[in-house]
Scaffold this motif. Sequence first.
Motif, mmCIF file in Angstrom:
data_model
loop_
_atom_site.group_PDB
_atom_site.id
_atom_site.type_symbol
_atom_site.label_atom_id
_atom_site.label_comp_id
_atom_site.label_asym_id
_atom_site.label_seq_id
_atom_site.Cartn_x
_atom_site.Cartn_y
_atom_site.Cartn_z
ATOM 1 N N GLY A 182 0.710 8.272 -6.518
ATOM 2 C CA GLY A 182 0.271 9.110 -5.967
ATOM 3 C C GLY A 182 -1.331 8.922 -5.730
ATOM 4 O O GLY A 182 -1.903 7.964 -5.584
ATOM 5 N N ARG A 183 -2.164 10.116 -5.868
ATOM 6 C CA ARG A 183 -3.583 10.058 -5.063
ATOM 7 C C ARG A 183 -4.284 9.235 -6.308
ATOM 8 O O ARG A 183 -5.376 8.891 -5.820
ATOM 9 C CB ARG A 183 -4.010 11.509 -5.054
ATOM 10 N N ARG A 209 1.159 4.285 -3.067
ATOM 11 C CA ARG A 209 1.050 5.474 -2.826
ATOM 12 C C ARG A 209 2.109 6.352 -3.335
ATOM 13 O O ARG A 209 1.823 7.524 -3.767
ATOM 14 C CB ARG A 209 0.528 5.879 -1.317
ATOM 15 N N ARG A 210 3.203 6.011 -3.273
ATOM 16 C CA ARG A 210 4.596 6.687 -3.550
ATOM 17 C C ARG A 210 4.622 6.797 -5.051
ATOM 18 O O ARG A 210 5.106 7.622 -5.682
ATOM 19 C CB ARG A 210 5.640 5.903 -2.968
ATOM 20 N N VAL A 211 4.315 5.505 -5.849
ATOM 21 C CA VAL A 211 4.322 5.446 -7.108
ATOM 22 C C VAL A 211 3.142 6.000 -7.763
ATOM 23 O O VAL A 211 3.428 6.804 -8.812
ATOM 24 C CB VAL A 211 4.522 3.922 -7.669
ATOM 25 N N ASP A 268 -4.982 5.559 -4.970
ATOM 26 C CA ASP A 268 -5.003 5.661 -3.820
ATOM 27 C C ASP A 268 -5.838 4.189 -3.275
ATOM 28 O O ASP A 268 -7.176 4.266 -3.589
ATOM 29 C CB ASP A 268 -5.456 6.670 -2.975
ATOM 30 N N TYR A 309 0.812 -1.477 0.118
ATOM 31 C CA TYR A 309 -0.059 0.090 0.062
ATOM 32 C C TYR A 309 0.921 1.205 -0.006
ATOM 33 O O TYR A 309 0.862 2.171 -0.770
ATOM 34 C CB TYR A 309 -0.967 -0.135 0.881
ATOM 35 N N ARG A 310 2.069 1.287 0.815
ATOM 36 C CA ARG A 310 2.814 2.400 0.875
ATOM 37 C C ARG A 310 3.555 2.650 -0.362
ATOM 38 O O ARG A 310 3.635 3.846 -0.805
ATOM 39 C CB ARG A 310 3.769 2.447 2.209
ATOM 40 N N ARG A 311 3.914 1.729 -1.087
ATOM 41 C CA ARG A 311 4.623 1.462 -2.352
ATOM 42 C C ARG A 311 4.005 2.125 -3.632
ATOM 43 O O ARG A 311 4.188 2.822 -4.171
ATOM 44 C CB ARG A 311 5.187 0.266 -2.712
#
Length: 106
Positions: free
Chosen positions: A94-95, A90-92, A98, A86-88
């Motif tokens: 963006g919104r 979001r970084r790749v 999400d 999930y964190r990855r």
Amino acid sequence: MKHISMQCAGLVAAFECRAGTELSCQHGLLWVTEGGGDLLLRSGERLRLTGAQRVVIQALQPSRFRLTSPASAWLAATITVLQALYRRLRRVGGRKYDVRLTGQQT
């Protein structure tokens, strides 16, 4: 996963455990009787049960321990992996991409 505290020395508890259950002494000193005999578990030590059996635990001093079933351990590891993904994302992405672990999209 069960977290158990025994606030007084001498308290005894018994549990029916499945194979693969892990007993972890978080604090204190425990006398453990299980299929393989008797042993002492000190703070930070762990015991993995090899078969389904009854386990009797006595606190030799005020203690805290955790019983983790094999399914609980698998679920915790799976959630950790999903959170990292999930964190990855979001970084790749963006919104725009999400994705929440609840299955809802924003």
